[in-house]
Design an enzyme around this catalytic site. Structure first.
Site, PDB file in Angstrom:
ATOM      1  N   HIS A  36      -7.747   7.961  -8.591  1.00  0.00           N
ATOM      2  CA  HIS A  36      -7.678   6.929  -7.555  1.00  0.00           C
ATOM      3  C   HIS A  36      -8.579   7.286  -6.378  1.00  0.00           C
ATOM      4  O   HIS A  36      -8.958   8.444  -6.213  1.00  0.00           O
ATOM      5  CB  HIS A  36      -6.246   6.766  -7.042  1.00  0.00           C
ATOM      6  CG  HIS A  36      -5.358   6.012  -7.990  1.00  0.00           C
ATOM      7  ND1 HIS A  36      -4.753   6.621  -9.077  1.00  0.00           N
ATOM      8  CD2 HIS A  36      -4.976   4.713  -8.021  1.00  0.00           C
ATOM      9  CE1 HIS A  36      -4.042   5.715  -9.736  1.00  0.00           C
ATOM     10  NE2 HIS A  36      -4.165   4.561  -9.122  1.00  0.00           N
ATOM     11  N   LYS A  58      -5.421   7.176  -1.201  1.00  0.00           N
ATOM     12  CA  LYS A  58      -4.092   6.951  -1.791  1.00  0.00           C
ATOM     13  C   LYS A  58      -3.156   8.074  -1.353  1.00  0.00           C
ATOM     14  O   LYS A  58      -3.476   9.250  -1.490  1.00  0.00           O
ATOM     15  CB  LYS A  58      -4.189   6.891  -3.320  1.00  0.00           C
ATOM     16  CG  LYS A  58      -2.843   6.583  -3.984  1.00  0.00           C
ATOM     17  CD  LYS A  58      -3.023   6.341  -5.466  1.00  0.00           C
ATOM     18  CE  LYS A  58      -1.698   6.160  -6.186  1.00  0.00           C
ATOM     19  NZ  LYS A  58      -0.926   5.003  -5.714  1.00  0.00           N
TER      20      LYS A  58
HETATM   21  N1  LIG Z   1       1.305  -2.130  -7.627  1.00  0.00           N
HETATM   22  C1  LIG Z   1      -0.028  -2.172  -7.692  1.00  0.00           C
HETATM   23  O1  LIG Z   1      -0.613  -2.813  -8.579  1.00  0.00           O
HETATM   24  C2  LIG Z   1      -0.820  -1.436  -6.637  1.00  0.00           C
HETATM   25  C3  LIG Z   1      -2.213  -1.498  -6.613  1.00  0.00           C
HETATM   26  C4  LIG Z   1      -2.889  -0.854  -5.578  1.00  0.00           C
HETATM   27  C5  LIG Z   1      -2.181  -0.179  -4.592  1.00  0.00           C
HETATM   28  N2  LIG Z   1      -0.811  -0.121  -4.670  1.00  0.00           N
HETATM   29  C6  LIG Z   1      -0.004   0.516  -3.630  1.00  0.00           C
HETATM   30  O2  LIG Z   1       0.066  -0.391  -2.538  1.00  0.00           O
HETATM   31  C7  LIG Z   1       0.302   0.337  -1.329  1.00  0.00           C
HETATM   32  C8  LIG Z   1      -0.695  -0.099  -0.271  1.00  0.00           C
HETATM   33  O3  LIG Z   1      -1.998   0.308  -0.659  1.00  0.00           O
HETATM   34  P1  LIG Z   1      -3.267  -0.009   0.268  1.00  0.00           P
HETATM   35  O4  LIG Z   1      -4.408   0.659  -0.378  1.00  0.00           O
HETATM   36  O5  LIG Z   1      -3.350  -1.480   0.578  1.00  0.00           O
HETATM   37  O6  LIG Z   1      -2.847   0.794   1.615  1.00  0.00           O
HETATM   38  P2  LIG Z   1      -3.358   0.565   3.104  1.00  0.00           P
HETATM   39  O7  LIG Z   1      -3.066   1.840   3.834  1.00  0.00           O
HETATM   40  O8  LIG Z   1      -4.742   0.001   3.118  1.00  0.00           O
HETATM   41  O9  LIG Z   1      -2.389  -0.594   3.664  1.00  0.00           O
HETATM   42  C9  LIG Z   1      -1.042  -0.406   3.979  1.00  0.00           C
HETATM   43  C10 LIG Z   1      -0.730  -1.285   5.188  1.00  0.00           C
HETATM   44  O10 LIG Z   1       0.688  -1.319   5.390  1.00  0.00           O
HETATM   45  C11 LIG Z   1       0.897  -1.374   6.790  1.00  0.00           C
HETATM   46  N3  LIG Z   1       2.295  -0.998   7.050  1.00  0.00           N
HETATM   47  C12 LIG Z   1       2.847   0.242   7.170  1.00  0.00           C
HETATM   48  N4  LIG Z   1       4.166   0.151   7.408  1.00  0.00           N
HETATM   49  C13 LIG Z   1       4.457  -1.179   7.428  1.00  0.00           C
HETATM   50  C14 LIG Z   1       5.679  -1.913   7.622  1.00  0.00           C
HETATM   51  N5  LIG Z   1       6.840  -1.289   7.816  1.00  0.00           N
HETATM   52  N6  LIG Z   1       5.635  -3.261   7.579  1.00  0.00           N
HETATM   53  C15 LIG Z   1       4.457  -3.905   7.368  1.00  0.00           C
HETATM   54  N7  LIG Z   1       3.280  -3.269   7.178  1.00  0.00           N
HETATM   55  C16 LIG Z   1       3.291  -1.917   7.205  1.00  0.00           C
HETATM   56  C17 LIG Z   1      -0.151  -0.419   7.360  1.00  0.00           C
HETATM   57  O11 LIG Z   1      -0.370  -0.647   8.746  1.00  0.00           O
HETATM   58  C18 LIG Z   1      -1.360  -0.771   6.502  1.00  0.00           C
HETATM   59  O12 LIG Z   1      -2.148  -1.814   7.088  1.00  0.00           O
HETATM   60  C19 LIG Z   1       0.234   1.826  -1.721  1.00  0.00           C
HETATM   61  O13 LIG Z   1       1.547   2.301  -1.930  1.00  0.00           O
HETATM   62  C20 LIG Z   1      -0.532   1.793  -3.049  1.00  0.00           C
HETATM   63  O14 LIG Z   1      -0.202   2.903  -3.876  1.00  0.00           O
HETATM   64  C21 LIG Z   1      -0.141  -0.730  -5.661  1.00  0.00           C
END
Ligand SMILES: NC(=O)c1ccc[n+]([C@@H]2O[C@H](COP(=O)([O-])OP(=O)(O)OC[C@H]3O[C@@H](n4cnc5c(N)ncnc54)[C@H](O)[C@@H]3O)[C@@H](O)[C@H]2O)c1
Length: 228
Positions: free
Chosen positions: A133, A137
């Site tokens: 990744h 991450k």
């Molecule tokens: N399920 C899937 O298919 C999949 C795919 C990609 C990423 N992910 C997961 O998704 C998550 C996010 O990934 P990302 O790359 O977008 O991360 P990122 O850090 O770019 O975004 C996360 C966002 O969440 C916000 N945040 C934090 N606490 C919060 C709260 N309590 N309420 C609302 N917003 C809040 C942060 O300010 C940030 O903008 C990770 O856990 C990643 O592993 C899952």
């Protein structure tokens, strides 16, 4: 129209989900919650039928519990948290019951990879998983790798395969399952080349989460395949 709010709306995944919801004819984007936007989840729950959560491992459980208590369905893509307390989650009195769907990977190809890996694990002696990744991450191993390992162990009766995690700039989300047996190996590989790869699965989950008959449901495969 399904009214959808996004938690983590300023994040990498959240921005892609906002764009996908805006582009879906049967959905309306009603809220964008993110500390970086100065909007709390509580501020967007009132106008939403479904919340899509792509936040952080330390926020996702509290967010999903808040959704259920408010009678709002939740589609959770955040990985790296224990969803067990959601089994006891109840809607507050007087609200419609709400469901939670958690998927560590919304890419249809990744769901197929997990299914094929579980099938292959029945027939081959040993396996290892390499998940790769982008270097921002937070959690390791990935939720996809952990779920793949669990499904392979269930299917084969063998111990869960070891997982190796790689974090490098330039990567998005990739996984290889390598199985070995006498004189042969089998490699099953999936690559998410952009965050758009997750959007058809996220939109499918938004459409289906209100009709789930149990909650929480873990894994997009529960929506894609009939029970074995
Ligand atoms: N399920 C899937 O298919 C999949 C795919 C990609 C990423 N992910 C997961 O998704 C998550 C996010 O990934 P990302 O790359 O977008 O991360 P990122 O850090 O770019 O975004 C996360 C966002 O969440 C916000 N945040 C934090 N606490 C919060 C709260 N309590 N309420 C609302 N917003 C809040 C942060 O300010 C940030 O903008 C990770 O856990 C990643 O592993 C899952």
């Amino acid at each position: 129209m399904i009214r959808v709010a996004v938690a983590g709306a300023a994040g990498r995944m959240g921005e892609a989900v906002c764009a996908a919801v805006t582009g879906a004819e049967d959905m309306q984007l009603t809220g964008r919650a993110d500390p970086r936007l100065g909007v709390a989840l509580a501020d967007v729950l009132g106008g939403a039928d479904v919340v899509v959560d792509f936040t952080q491992p330390d926020s996702a459980l509290a967010n999903a519990l808040a959704c259920v208590q408010a009678g709002v369905h939740a589609v959770v893509g955040t990985t790296g948290f224990d969803p067990a307390p959601l089994r006891e989650a109840r809607t507050s009195d007087g609200r419609e019951p709400a469901n939670v769907l958690i998927a560590p990977n919304f890419a249809i190809g990744a769901v197929l990879m997990m299914r094929f890996a579980a099938e292959a694990a029945r027939h081959m002696a040993k396996a290892e998983i390499i998940e790769l990744h982008h270097d921002a991450k937070i959690d390791a191993p990935s939720g996809t790798a952990a779920l793949t390992a669990a499904r392979m162990a269930e299917a084969s009766g063998h111990p869960a395969p070891p997982i190796h995690s790689v974090r490098l700039p330039g990567l998005v989300a990739h996984q290889e399952v390598i199985l070995g047996d006498l004189g042969q190996t089998l490699t099953i590989r999936h690559d998410s080349l952009s965050r758009e790869s997750f959007m058809p699965g996220v939109l499918l989950a938004v459409r289906r989460v209100p009709t789930l008959t149990e909650s929480p449901v873990v894994g997009l495969e529960q929506l894609l395949f009939e029970a074995p």
